[in-house]
Each structure stands twice: as C-alpha cells, then as structure tokens.
Design a protein around this motif. Structure first.
Motif, PDB file in Angstrom:
ATOM      1  N   GLY A   1     -48.291  62.686 -13.439  1.00 31.07           N
ATOM      2  CA  GLY A   1     -48.827  64.313 -14.299  1.00 31.07           C
ATOM      3  C   GLY A   1     -48.518  65.077 -15.605  1.00 31.07           C
ATOM      4  N   LEU A   2     -47.846  63.721 -15.883  1.00 36.83           N
ATOM      5  CA  LEU A   2     -47.258  63.619 -16.961  1.00 36.83           C
ATOM      6  C   LEU A   2     -48.184  63.081 -18.560  1.00 36.83           C
ATOM      7  CD1 LEU A   2     -43.438  62.065 -16.608  1.00 36.83           C
ATOM      8  CD2 LEU A   2     -44.168  64.375 -16.504  1.00 36.83           C
ATOM      9  N   ARG A   3     -48.540  64.033 -19.604  1.00 37.26           N
ATOM     10  CA  ARG A   3     -49.454  63.402 -20.180  1.00 37.26           C
ATOM     11  C   ARG A   3     -48.558  62.329 -21.516  1.00 37.26           C
ATOM     12  NH1 ARG A   3     -53.666  65.354 -23.283  1.00 37.26           N
ATOM     13  NH2 ARG A   3     -54.359  66.220 -20.984  1.00 37.26           N
ATOM     14  N   ALA A   4     -48.700  61.750 -21.262  1.00 38.85           N
ATOM     15  CA  ALA A   4     -47.999  60.282 -22.759  1.00 38.85           C
ATOM     16  C   ALA A   4     -49.270  59.687 -23.121  1.00 38.85           C
ATOM     17  CB  ALA A   4     -47.132  59.397 -21.874  1.00 38.85           C
ATOM     18  N   SER A   5     -49.148  58.295 -23.756  1.00 39.26           N
ATOM     19  CA  SER A   5     -49.706  56.954 -24.601  1.00 39.26           C
ATOM     20  C   SER A   5     -50.092  56.136 -24.827  1.00 39.26           C
ATOM     21  CB  SER A   5     -49.964  58.693 -26.462  1.00 39.26           C
ATOM     22  OG  SER A   5     -49.174  58.630 -26.696  1.00 39.26           O
ATOM     23  N   GLY A   6     -50.789  55.460 -24.743  1.00 43.06           N
ATOM     24  CA  GLY A   6     -50.772  54.089 -25.367  1.00 43.06           C
ATOM     25  C   GLY A   6     -51.279  53.239 -26.640  1.00 43.06           C
ATOM     26  N   ARG A   7     -50.353  52.554 -27.705  1.00 39.02           N
ATOM     27  CA  ARG A   7     -50.570  52.571 -28.710  1.00 39.02           C
ATOM     28  C   ARG A   7     -50.211  50.681 -28.903  1.00 39.02           C
ATOM     29  NH1 ARG A   7     -53.352  55.965 -27.858  1.00 39.02           N
ATOM     30  NH2 ARG A   7     -53.760  57.747 -29.558  1.00 39.02           N
TER      31      ARG A   7
ATOM     32  N   ALA B   1     -45.147  71.822 -20.836  1.00 39.64           N
ATOM     33  CA  ALA B   1     -43.815  71.369 -19.212  1.00 39.64           C
ATOM     34  C   ALA B   1     -44.935  69.562 -19.154  1.00 39.64           C
ATOM     35  CB  ALA B   1     -44.378  71.852 -18.279  1.00 39.64           C
ATOM     36  N   GLY B   2     -44.617  68.249 -19.197  1.00 41.18           N
ATOM     37  CA  GLY B   2     -44.725  67.654 -18.925  1.00 41.18           C
ATOM     38  C   GLY B   2     -45.827  66.804 -19.483  1.00 41.18           C
ATOM     39  N   TYR B   3     -45.989  68.011 -21.262  1.00 41.86           N
ATOM     40  CA  TYR B   3     -46.580  67.379 -22.117  1.00 41.86           C
ATOM     41  C   TYR B   3     -45.772  66.605 -23.286  1.00 41.86           C
ATOM     42  CZ  TYR B   3     -50.366  67.261 -26.222  1.00 41.86           C
ATOM     43  OH  TYR B   3     -50.727  66.729 -26.439  1.00 41.86           O
TER      44      TYR B   3
ATOM     45  N   ASP C   1     -47.536  51.341 -16.622  1.00 41.00           N
ATOM     46  CA  ASP C   1     -46.304  52.077 -17.269  1.00 41.00           C
ATOM     47  C   ASP C   1     -47.123  53.565 -17.430  1.00 41.00           C
ATOM     48  OD1 ASP C   1     -44.268  50.629 -15.956  1.00 41.00           O
ATOM     49  OD2 ASP C   1     -43.556  50.313 -18.032  1.00 41.00           O
ATOM     50  N   LEU C   2     -48.059  53.212 -18.204  1.00 39.75           N
ATOM     51  CA  LEU C   2     -48.948  54.657 -18.497  1.00 39.75           C
ATOM     52  C   LEU C   2     -49.577  54.859 -18.041  1.00 39.75           C
ATOM     53  CD1 LEU C   2     -49.684  56.246 -20.658  1.00 39.75           C
ATOM     54  CD2 LEU C   2     -51.520  54.828 -21.368  1.00 39.75           C
ATOM     55  N   ALA C   3     -49.760  54.575 -16.453  1.00 43.38           N
ATOM     56  CA  ALA C   3     -50.968  55.230 -15.220  1.00 43.38           C
ATOM     57  C   ALA C   3     -49.664  55.665 -14.663  1.00 43.38           C
ATOM     58  CB  ALA C   3     -51.231  53.884 -15.092  1.00 43.38           C
ATOM     59  N   ALA C   4     -48.372  55.095 -14.758  1.00 47.75           N
ATOM     60  CA  ALA C   4     -47.416  55.508 -13.942  1.00 47.75           C
ATOM     61  C   ALA C   4     -46.897  57.428 -14.010  1.00 47.75           C
ATOM     62  CB  ALA C   4     -45.631  54.719 -13.887  1.00 47.75           C
TER      63      ALA C   4
ATOM     64  N   PHE D   1     -40.973  63.617 -27.490  1.00 48.13           N
ATOM     65  CA  PHE D   1     -40.888  64.754 -27.183  1.00 48.13           C
ATOM     66  C   PHE D   1     -40.621  65.883 -28.137  1.00 48.13           C
ATOM     67  CE2 PHE D   1     -38.412  61.628 -25.107  1.00 48.13           C
ATOM     68  CZ  PHE D   1     -38.823  61.073 -23.333  1.00 48.13           C
ATOM     69  N   HIS D   2     -40.806  67.182 -27.933  1.00 45.32           N
ATOM     70  CA  HIS D   2     -40.406  67.722 -29.380  1.00 45.32           C
ATOM     71  C   HIS D   2     -40.077  69.013 -28.356  1.00 45.32           C
ATOM     72  CE1 HIS D   2     -41.575  69.018 -33.070  1.00 45.32           C
ATOM     73  NE2 HIS D   2     -42.866  69.280 -33.053  1.00 45.32           N
ATOM     74  N   VAL D   3     -40.527  70.073 -29.259  1.00 43.68           N
ATOM     75  CA  VAL D   3     -39.893  71.936 -29.274  1.00 43.68           C
ATOM     76  C   VAL D   3     -39.919  72.388 -27.530  1.00 43.68           C
ATOM     77  CG1 VAL D   3     -39.795  72.282 -31.530  1.00 43.68           C
ATOM     78  CG2 VAL D   3     -41.340  72.941 -30.274  1.00 43.68           C
ATOM     79  N   TRP D   4     -41.206  72.388 -27.061  1.00 44.43           N
ATOM     80  CA  TRP D   4     -41.681  72.451 -25.824  1.00 44.43           C
ATOM     81  C   TRP D   4     -40.754  72.501 -24.752  1.00 44.43           C
ATOM     82  CZ3 TRP D   4     -45.107  71.074 -29.218  1.00 44.43           C
ATOM     83  CH2 TRP D   4     -45.871  69.675 -28.972  1.00 44.43           C
ATOM     84  N   ASN D   5     -40.727  70.339 -25.035  1.00 50.38           N
ATOM     85  CA  ASN D   5     -39.956  69.639 -23.454  1.00 50.38           C
ATOM     86  C   ASN D   5     -38.502  70.065 -23.426  1.00 50.38           C
ATOM     87  OD1 ASN D   5     -41.603  67.199 -25.427  1.00 50.38           O
ATOM     88  ND2 ASN D   5     -42.032  67.984 -23.630  1.00 50.38           N
ATOM     89  N   THR D   6     -38.035  69.384 -22.314  1.00 48.80           N
ATOM     90  CA  THR D   6     -36.617  70.118 -22.017  1.00 48.80           C
ATOM     91  C   THR D   6     -36.818  68.818 -20.816  1.00 48.80           C
ATOM     92  OG1 THR D   6     -37.853  70.597 -19.571  1.00 48.80           O
ATOM     93  CG2 THR D   6     -38.017  72.353 -21.400  1.00 48.80           C
ATOM     94  N   GLU D   7     -35.104  68.967 -20.494  1.00 51.33           N
ATOM     95  CA  GLU D   7     -34.487  67.580 -19.596  1.00 51.33           C
ATOM     96  C   GLU D   7     -35.265  67.261 -18.262  1.00 51.33           C
ATOM     97  OE1 GLU D   7     -30.575  68.690 -19.076  1.00 51.33           O
ATOM     98  OE2 GLU D   7     -30.264  67.461 -21.604  1.00 51.33           O
ATOM     99  N   ASP D   8     -35.583  68.182 -18.038  1.00 48.14           N
ATOM    100  CA  ASP D   8     -36.715  68.025 -16.870  1.00 48.14           C
ATOM    101  C   ASP D   8     -38.013  67.612 -17.067  1.00 48.14           C
ATOM    102  OD1 ASP D   8     -38.077  68.802 -13.908  1.00 48.14           O
ATOM    103  OD2 ASP D   8     -39.210  69.359 -15.285  1.00 48.14           O
ATOM    104  N   ASP D   9     -38.725  67.172 -18.095  1.00 55.43           N
ATOM    105  CA  ASP D   9     -39.400  66.415 -18.620  1.00 55.43           C
ATOM    106  C   ASP D   9     -38.910  64.682 -18.491  1.00 55.43           C
ATOM    107  OD1 ASP D   9     -41.687  68.618 -18.893  1.00 55.43           O
ATOM    108  OD2 ASP D   9     -41.194  69.312 -20.806  1.00 55.43           O
ATOM    109  N   VAL D  10     -37.884  64.941 -19.207  1.00 54.85           N
ATOM    110  CA  VAL D  10     -37.134  63.078 -19.575  1.00 54.85           C
ATOM    111  C   VAL D  10     -37.379  62.700 -17.885  1.00 54.85           C
ATOM    112  CG1 VAL D  10     -35.042  62.270 -20.713  1.00 54.85           C
ATOM    113  CG2 VAL D  10     -36.430  64.316 -22.264  1.00 54.85           C
TER     114      VAL D  10
END
Length: 352
Positions: free
Chosen positions: A320-326, A19-21, A312-315, A334-343
C-alpha cells in the motif's frame, strides 16, 4: 513505533493524503490550499468570470515566493512550463563549436537540448557525477548538471564544480528540480538554474522557473520570446517585440494559466516553512530508512537501490505504499507529509 514528526513541521493536515506516499521525487502532493485555488480557478473559468489578465497576480505571487526559496532577486527569474523548454534557451545560446559538459546518466531534459545543436558543431561531453569538476577545463563553455540526480538520488559536489567554473571561466547551469523544496540551495551562486515545481515544491505540473545571473543575461538568446516576454506584456500582443523586458522576464514563456493559482499557493506554503526544519525532517526519515535497510548514503531525502526485476517496487506497492522505479532501481523519497511510520512500513515490506 508510533508516527512522529518534527514540531516545526506539523503540517500533515495541510495535505488530503500523504501516509504511505513515498514518491515526492516523481510528483508532489498538493496542499489543501493548492487544491482550493485550482478548483476556484476552474469554477471561475466555467462561469465565464475568468480573464487572462487575472492570472498576472498568481504569477507575480509565484515569482516572489520562488525568489525567496531560491535566494535570487525578482529580476533574475523567468517562468516557463518545462525544464527542457528553459534549458533550450541556454542550448540555443551556446556558440557554434562550443563544448558542453554533462553528468553521465543525468535527466534527459537537462542533456537533450544541448545535443540538439550538434549541427552547429556544439559538442557534448559526459563525465561521471563524482568526476564532473575534474572534467571541466578551459574549453568547456558550460557545465549542465542536476544538483540531485533523479535516477540515483546522488548529490553533485557543487562546491567543487563552482570552483572549477571559476578557474576556467565556464558557465554553470544547475537543475534544482530534485533539490529545491527539501534541500536548501542558493540559486544565485550559479549562472543559470532551472526548476520544475511539480515535485518537491508540490505545484501543479506546468510551472517551471529559470534563473539567470545578471551578468549572463545579455549573453543569452531569447529564442522563445513571445508576447509575455515584453516589458509590458499587454502592450506586446502584436507585431515585433519592440521592448523586451529588461529583466530575466525577457525569457518568459507565455504562461499555462490554470496551473499558476495552485502554484502560487504551493510556493507560498513552502516559503513559509523553516528550510532547515524541512531538511532535518526529510533527511532524518531518509537516514532512518538507510540505516534499517543497510544503505550507506546519509543526508538524503531520496534513496535508490538496484531492483532490476522490480521485485522490491512490487513489494512496496503490495504493502500500500507509493514508490517508483527508475533506471533499474527502486526509489523512495521522504517529504514533509511523511512520518516514521512510513519508513517502518517500507522497511517491513522490503523485509518480507
């Protein structure tokens, strides 16, 4: 809106977290089976029960599962530890003075091994991803590109590139690291592919795969050949390699043993899933995010946008979400463990 998932992908309980990853494009999450296999290996090692030969079974299982995921035969697969290490085989095999074509802004491990041979007159040209096929000509010995770009999430026009290679006799070298695991790819269509399994395939870092089409195998130099590249590795431990493997195993790099039990569990997990269901799930979430945030791209599991100051990455992180910046861009996956709640959580965080 409540969290939902495709019935075909009710796999959330297979991950201890999720959740949130939103960072599968940076590093995948291990399944519970991968964690258990890795812990069991450490316990066996610490008790003195582990033996190098024991890892052959995990490597065999990994190779078999990868063959199914990539659509290639077992004889077409070599193992290694890093994309750059396996790409170096192709780079070392480029004839003196040959021309290599790469996509602008592609991942360094796909590009740098070819630049390292400038002293032999090997010349690397770069073209925009959208114009890669048009830049292939009869002088191009090999085109190297990522099917899905790490920095931007853009997709290469594989059909156009392969058609251009067929017209010009150019070898095709594709990095599948940001694709395989969510985007079905038939690796047999390319002359060579490389895949590091620690992202979308959720293996421990240190297990990577090279596929080599049969007709290309004899044109490559096994420059990293060691004892594990023999037809019978356990008879190749000393002296010159008198009997290199007849298959692509001649390009095997001696395995980093502890990563392979977990890799076998990870690849077998993904090999058992319906790849079209995974694609629909991941891109469905990606499309939901794109629609809510005004991004134009559709049919992607990775979305990026300009974020030069990292606000945006800081936000996302603060929510509590794990994202990245490049490359000056924020990036979510978004992968198999994610849900609409993460979106919805990501959209809300960016709106604030």
């Amino acid at each position: 809106m409540p969290a939902t998932a495709s019935p075909a992908l009710a796999v959330h309980d297979r991950f201890a977290a999720g959740a949130g990853y939103l960072a599968a494009c940076t590093q995948g999450l291990p399944t519970r089976e991968t964690v258990a296999a890795s812990r069991d290996d450490v316990e066996r090692w610490s008790s003195g029960a582990a033996s190098p030969a024991d890892y052959d079974e995990a490597i065999r299982r990994s190779r078999a599962a990868f063959a199914g995921l990539a659509g290639v035969g077992l004889d077409d697969i070599a193992i290694g530890s890093q994309v750059s290490v396996l790409a170096a085989v192709a780079a070392a095999s480029a004839p003196d003075g040959s021309v290599i074509l790469c996509a602008e802004g592609d991942f360094a491990s796909v590009v740098a091994p070819f630049h390292a041979h400038a002293h032999r007159g090997v010349r690397v040209r770069h073209a925009p991803l959208s114009g890669l096929a048009d830049a292939i000509d009869a002088d191009t010995w090999l085109v190297a590109f990522s099917v899905v770009q790490s920095a931007t999430g853009e997709h290469a026009d594989v059909e156009a590139v392969l058609a251009a290679c067929a017209r010009t006799g150019t070898l095709s070298f594709a990095d599948l690291t940001q694709a395989l695991g969510w985007l079905p790819v038939d690796a047999s269509r390319f002359d060579l592919t490389v895949t590091h399994a620690y992202k979308w395939l959720c293996a421990p870092r240190g297990s990577a795969f090279l596929t080599v089409r049969d007709g290309v195998r004899d044109t490559l130099l096994p420059v990293q050949a060691g004892w594990y590249a023999g037809e019978d590795p356990w008879a190749s431990c000393y002296g010159p390699l008198r009997a290199p493997a007849r298959s692509a195993r001649r390009f095997d790099v001696s395995p980093a043993w502890p990563v392979w039990p977990g890799t076998a569990a990870a690849l077998e997990f993904f090999a058992a899933l319906d790849p079209l269901a995974v694609l629909a799930h991941d891109t469905g979430l990606g499309d939901r995010f794109a629609e809510a945030t005004g991004l134009a791209a559709r049919g992607r599991a990775i979305h990026t946008w300009p974020d030069p100051d990292g606000a945006d990455l800081a936000a996302l992180t603060a929510a509590g979400l794990r994202a990245s910046g490049r490359a000056g861009r924020a990036r979510v996956a978004f992968h198999v463990w994610n849900t609409e709640d993460d979106v919805d959580r990501a959209v809300a965080a960016l709106a604030r």
